[in-house]
Design a protein around this motif. Structure first.
Motif, PDB file in Angstrom:
ATOM      1  N   ARG A  71       0.838  -1.197   0.000  1.00  0.00           N
ATOM      2  CA  ARG A  71       0.000   0.000   0.000  1.00  0.00           C
ATOM      3  C   ARG A  71       0.876   1.251   0.000  1.00  0.00           C
ATOM      4  NH1 ARG A  71      -2.714  -2.888   4.092  1.00  0.00           N
ATOM      5  NH2 ARG A  71      -2.209  -1.290   5.659  1.00  0.00           N
ATOM      6  N   ALA A  72       1.927   1.242   0.820  1.00  0.00           N
ATOM      7  CA  ALA A  72       2.821   2.393   0.877  1.00  0.00           C
ATOM      8  C   ALA A  72       3.524   2.615  -0.460  1.00  0.00           C
ATOM      9  CB  ALA A  72       3.853   2.201   1.994  1.00  0.00           C
ATOM     10  N   ALA A  73       3.898   1.543  -1.126  1.00  0.00           N
ATOM     11  CA  ALA A  73       4.605   1.663  -2.402  1.00  0.00           C
ATOM     12  C   ALA A  73       3.716   2.309  -3.460  1.00  0.00           C
ATOM     13  CB  ALA A  73       5.072   0.288  -2.870  1.00  0.00           C
ATOM     14  N   VAL A  74       2.433   1.955  -3.488  1.00  0.00           N
ATOM     15  CA  VAL A  74       1.519   2.573  -4.449  1.00  0.00           C
ATOM     16  C   VAL A  74       1.441   4.080  -4.211  1.00  0.00           C
ATOM     17  CG1 VAL A  74      -0.908   2.765  -5.132  1.00  0.00           C
ATOM     18  CG2 VAL A  74       0.145   0.508  -4.895  1.00  0.00           C
ATOM     19  N   LEU A  75       1.338   4.484  -2.954  1.00  0.00           N
ATOM     20  CA  LEU A  75       1.238   5.914  -2.649  1.00  0.00           C
ATOM     21  C   LEU A  75       2.517   6.653  -3.020  1.00  0.00           C
ATOM     22  CD1 LEU A  75      -0.645   5.662   0.762  1.00  0.00           C
ATOM     23  CD2 LEU A  75      -1.597   6.278  -1.471  1.00  0.00           C
ATOM     24  N   ARG A  76       3.657   6.042  -2.766  1.00  0.00           N
ATOM     25  CA  ARG A  76       4.918   6.680  -3.159  1.00  0.00           C
ATOM     26  C   ARG A  76       5.024   6.784  -4.681  1.00  0.00           C
ATOM     27  NH1 ARG A  76       7.060   3.539   1.210  1.00  0.00           N
ATOM     28  NH2 ARG A  76       7.690   1.918  -0.269  1.00  0.00           N
ATOM     29  N   ASP A  77       4.544   5.769  -5.393  1.00  0.00           N
ATOM     30  CA  ASP A  77       4.582   5.812  -6.853  1.00  0.00           C
ATOM     31  C   ASP A  77       3.656   6.911  -7.398  1.00  0.00           C
ATOM     32  OD1 ASP A  77       6.398   3.757  -6.887  1.00  0.00           O
ATOM     33  OD2 ASP A  77       4.937   2.198  -7.399  1.00  0.00           O
ATOM     34  N   VAL A  78       2.506   7.104  -6.760  1.00  0.00           N
ATOM     35  CA  VAL A  78       1.610   8.191  -7.176  1.00  0.00           C
ATOM     36  C   VAL A  78       2.268   9.540  -6.912  1.00  0.00           C
ATOM     37  CG1 VAL A  78      -0.624   9.307  -6.777  1.00  0.00           C
ATOM     38  CG2 VAL A  78      -0.480   6.810  -6.863  1.00  0.00           C
ATOM     39  N   ALA A  79       2.943   9.673  -5.769  1.00  0.00           N
ATOM     40  CA  ALA A  79       3.658  10.917  -5.463  1.00  0.00           C
ATOM     41  C   ALA A  79       4.717  11.202  -6.527  1.00  0.00           C
ATOM     42  CB  ALA A  79       4.297  10.839  -4.082  1.00  0.00           C
ATOM     43  N   ALA A  80       5.453  10.175  -6.929  1.00  0.00           N
ATOM     44  CA  ALA A  80       6.466  10.348  -7.966  1.00  0.00           C
ATOM     45  C   ALA A  80       5.840  10.732  -9.297  1.00  0.00           C
ATOM     46  CB  ALA A  80       7.278   9.061  -8.114  1.00  0.00           C
ATOM     47  N   ALA A  81       4.698  10.129  -9.613  1.00  0.00           N
ATOM     48  CA  ALA A  81       4.006  10.463 -10.863  1.00  0.00           C
ATOM     49  C   ALA A  81       3.540  11.911 -10.858  1.00  0.00           C
ATOM     50  CB  ALA A  81       2.824   9.517 -11.066  1.00  0.00           C
ATOM     51  N   THR A 115       3.220  11.162   0.680  1.00  0.00           N
ATOM     52  CA  THR A 115       4.391  10.587   1.349  1.00  0.00           C
ATOM     53  C   THR A 115       4.126  10.357   2.836  1.00  0.00           C
ATOM     54  OG1 THR A 115       5.330  12.816   1.571  1.00  0.00           O
ATOM     55  CG2 THR A 115       6.042  11.509  -0.304  1.00  0.00           C
ATOM     56  N   GLU A 116       3.406  11.270   3.479  1.00  0.00           N
ATOM     57  CA  GLU A 116       3.063  11.053   4.888  1.00  0.00           C
ATOM     58  C   GLU A 116       2.095   9.890   5.044  1.00  0.00           C
ATOM     59  OE1 GLU A 116       4.404  12.238   7.467  1.00  0.00           O
ATOM     60  OE2 GLU A 116       5.631  13.795   6.541  1.00  0.00           O
ATOM     61  N   ALA A 117       1.183   9.743   4.092  1.00  0.00           N
ATOM     62  CA  ALA A 117       0.258   8.608   4.153  1.00  0.00           C
ATOM     63  C   ALA A 117       0.989   7.292   3.945  1.00  0.00           C
ATOM     64  CB  ALA A 117      -0.844   8.771   3.110  1.00  0.00           C
ATOM     65  N   ALA A 118       2.009   7.295   3.088  1.00  0.00           N
ATOM     66  CA  ALA A 118       2.807   6.079   2.914  1.00  0.00           C
ATOM     67  C   ALA A 118       3.441   5.661   4.233  1.00  0.00           C
ATOM     68  CB  ALA A 118       3.877   6.308   1.847  1.00  0.00           C
ATOM     69  N   ALA A 119       3.883   6.645   5.018  1.00  0.00           N
ATOM     70  CA  ALA A 119       4.434   6.340   6.342  1.00  0.00           C
ATOM     71  C   ALA A 119       3.346   5.887   7.315  1.00  0.00           C
ATOM     72  CB  ALA A 119       5.160   7.559   6.893  1.00  0.00           C
ATOM     73  N   LEU A 120       2.141   6.438   7.139  1.00  0.00           N
ATOM     74  CA  LEU A 120       1.015   6.066   8.012  1.00  0.00           C
ATOM     75  C   LEU A 120       0.678   4.585   7.886  1.00  0.00           C
ATOM     76  CD1 LEU A 120      -1.299   7.280   9.870  1.00  0.00           C
ATOM     77  CD2 LEU A 120      -2.633   7.489   7.758  1.00  0.00           C
ATOM     78  N   ALA A 121       0.897   4.024   6.696  1.00  0.00           N
ATOM     79  CA  ALA A 121       0.542   2.625   6.459  1.00  0.00           C
ATOM     80  C   ALA A 121       1.258   1.671   7.399  1.00  0.00           C
ATOM     81  CB  ALA A 121       0.844   2.249   5.007  1.00  0.00           C
ATOM     82  N   SER A 122       2.426   2.065   7.910  1.00  0.00           N
ATOM     83  CA  SER A 122       3.194   1.166   8.783  1.00  0.00           C
ATOM     84  C   SER A 122       2.990   1.438  10.264  1.00  0.00           C
ATOM     85  CB  SER A 122       4.697   1.294   8.456  1.00  0.00           C
ATOM     86  OG  SER A 122       5.155   2.621   8.723  1.00  0.00           O
ATOM     87  N   ALA A 166      -5.301   9.781   0.154  1.00  0.00           N
ATOM     88  CA  ALA A 166      -4.041   9.146   0.543  1.00  0.00           C
ATOM     89  C   ALA A 166      -4.134   8.412   1.886  1.00  0.00           C
ATOM     90  CB  ALA A 166      -2.918  10.187   0.561  1.00  0.00           C
ATOM     91  N   PRO A 167      -4.582   9.052   2.972  1.00  0.00           N
ATOM     92  CA  PRO A 167      -4.631   8.310   4.237  1.00  0.00           C
ATOM     93  C   PRO A 167      -5.678   7.203   4.245  1.00  0.00           C
ATOM     94  CG  PRO A 167      -5.556  10.502   4.529  1.00  0.00           C
ATOM     95  CD  PRO A 167      -4.919  10.476   3.177  1.00  0.00           C
ATOM     96  N   ALA A 168      -6.800   7.427   3.564  1.00  0.00           N
ATOM     97  CA  ALA A 168      -7.822   6.378   3.522  1.00  0.00           C
ATOM     98  C   ALA A 168      -7.283   5.124   2.844  1.00  0.00           C
ATOM     99  CB  ALA A 168      -9.069   6.887   2.805  1.00  0.00           C
ATOM    100  N   LEU A 169      -6.581   5.291   1.724  1.00  0.00           N
ATOM    101  CA  LEU A 169      -5.992   4.141   1.046  1.00  0.00           C
ATOM    102  C   LEU A 169      -4.875   3.512   1.873  1.00  0.00           C
ATOM    103  CD1 LEU A 169      -5.761   5.430  -2.636  1.00  0.00           C
ATOM    104  CD2 LEU A 169      -7.370   3.748  -1.724  1.00  0.00           C
ATOM    105  N   ALA A 170      -4.067   4.335   2.519  1.00  0.00           N
ATOM    106  CA  ALA A 170      -2.963   3.803   3.325  1.00  0.00           C
ATOM    107  C   ALA A 170      -3.461   2.854   4.399  1.00  0.00           C
ATOM    108  CB  ALA A 170      -2.182   4.953   3.961  1.00  0.00           C
TER     109      ALA A 170
END
Length: 486
Positions: A71-81, A115-122, A166-170
């Motif tokens: 889940r975190a990887a998808v959010l980071r990839d969207v941020a990069a996009a 990026t903060e939501a990606a961290a929230l996932a963990s 972002a946080p909902a998906l995370a």
């Protein structure tokens, strides 16, 4: 996003692909400065909502079961996009009528949300509880709400959408997004293109541009577990009534009538800079703009002079031109409302010190004094670049006037003695308060939201997202089957 024929043209985004809506209806996308139609979005109806809900439900269980790393990887990839997206800046500028700086803020803030939501996932999502039963393991755990419907506004469409998405998906939810009809691209379909480019699993995020029919169906649909709405208090009340009758989790981020308090020891030049940004930033079209300037009499003349000078120096025009400070009001209805509020106040005795005129939807920054405290310009959210100023005698009168409102979103206090200004800030009843800074503030880690008529539900940002987008579940495990008398 710079393609001649983008994949989202005339489409909605369902089950991982862009497709025409069932009825084939569309929404024109207009440049807010020129009124030119430069794009077209699909317009979803209730049947499209039903199809998207079914897709989201099918995807949610698998999405929640995936390792947090995925889940975190998808959010980071969207941020990069998003960081690499060509044309998103100009899209925001044209679709919202904002200057480049505001568009840049939206992009950077949306990347921060991702990026903060990606961290929230963990983050830990449970705790072991003490129990009075021998052989029992007891835990309180957080589980996803399920399917979250996000209904978002036109003023900051990218970042206010991402604040929910972002946080909902995370945290393992799926999201159905209905952007404002004013901004179906930067607030919806262009975001969907980012998820498509990032290879997000089909069904976890879907976009349904449309009008009232689609919005009402999202709120009423029995399989939508949560409704998150950002917008006007009037519409929020309607959503609360409907969702309340269904006992559905609801989070409402609503309007504000925010106060900027200037104390008697304030540096008026600095205070006027803060005041100008608070009321005029993005044409005053934010829920966290300052709609009331409350100024101690000892510094009132100097503050009014400095604020008036700053307002008069701002350039109003096409945001795509260099040097423009303010763009157009979003549409004719908002312009008419702003004109009515100002004209009504002037008819009641208010005086305009600068501004008060408009060339089409281009509205000059306006400073106005002697406003009747019962006038709508003082009591209601303005959503235009108008700064009403009231002069008071001392802190007690300032605090009483600042708190005399049914809203409770944000306020600011400006003063040289930081300890004293902080003590005044503690007495204000808004959910957010800033000392020696402007009312428009937002950070991914800060709990954003209001009280009273400014909000209902939780907060968005940081740890508050754990409460917002999960439910608590108590789970016990007995080492051997329990025995009861019958």
């Amino acid at each position: 996003m710079a393609e001649q024929n983008p994949p989202w043209s005339g489409a909605i985004y369902v089950d991982g692909r862009f497709r025409p809506p069932a009825a084939g209806d569309t929404l024109p996308v207009r440049d807010k400065s020129s009124d030119e139609v430069f794009g077209v979005a699909g317009s979803a109806d209730a049947s499209d909502v039903d199809v998207a809900v079914a897709s989201s439900l099918a995807a949610q269980r698998d999405w929640a079961a995936r390792p947090y790393t995925e889940r975190a990887a998808v959010l980071r990839d969207v941020a990069a996009a998003l960081e690499q997206a060509d044309g998103f800046r100009e899209l925001i500028m044209r679709e919202t009528g904002s200057i480049a700086g505001k568009a840049d803020y939206e992009i950077a803030s949306a990347v921060g949300e991702l990026t903060e939501a990606a961290a929230l996932a963990s983050r830990p999502v449970g705790e072991v509880l003490q129990t009075g039963h021998e052989g029992r393991f007891s835990v309180s755990e957080r589980v996803p709400v399920g399917l979250v419907a996000a209904i978002t506004p036109w003023n900051f469409p990218l970042v206010l959408g991402m604040r929910v998405i972002a946080p909902a998906l995370a945290l393992g939810n799926t999201v159905l997004l209905k952007p404002s009809p004013e901004t179906p691209l930067s607030g919806g379909l262009a975001i969907a293109e980012l998820f498509a480019r990032a290879g997000a699993p089909p069904g976890i995020f879907q976009v349904l541009p449309g009008g009232e029919e689609a919005g009402l169906r999202l709120v009423e649909h029995p399989d939508v577990a949560m409704v998150h709405f950002t917008g006007s208090t009037a519409v929020g009340r309607d959503i609360a009534r409907t969702a309340g009758s269904l006992l559905k989790k609801t989070s409402l981020e609503l309007g504000g009538n925010n106060a900027l308090v200037v104390l008697d020891d304030a540096d008026t030049g600095q205070a006027a800079m803060i005041g100008a940004w608070s009321s005029f930033h993005y044409q005053g079209q934010t829920c966290i703009s300052a709609g009331r300037h409350i100024v101690d009499r000892a510094v009132a003349d100097a503050y009014l002079r400095d604020l008036t000078d700053r307002a008069a120096a701002i350039t109003v025009g096409d945001p795509l031109r260099d040097g423009t400070g303010l763009g157009p009001i979003i549409n004719d209805a908002q312009l008419a409302r702003a004109r009515h509020l100002l004209d009504e106040a002037v008819a009641g005795g208010a005086r305009i010190l600068t501004g008060g005129t408009n060339d089409g939807r281009f509205f000059r920054p306006t400073v106005v004094v002697d406003v009747d405290p019962a006038a709508a310009l003082w009591t209601e959210e303005i959503f235009a670049p108008i700064a009403p100023v009231a002069v008071v005698d001392g802190v007690e009168e300032a605090v009483a006037l600042a708190n005399h409102t049914p809203y409770g979103l944000v306020s600011s206090v400006v003063g040289a003695d930081v300890h004293r200004a902080t003590e005044v800030a503690r007495r204000l009843t808004s959910a957010m308060v800033h000392v020696n800074d402007a009312t428009p503030q937002d950070e991914p880690l800060a709990p954003f939201g209001g009280v009273g008529q400014s909000g209902l539900g939780g907060r968005a940002g940081g740890d508050a997202n754990l409460e917002e987008f999960t439910e608590r579940r108590w789970r016990t495990v007995a080492s051997t089957p329990a025995h009861y008398p019958y």
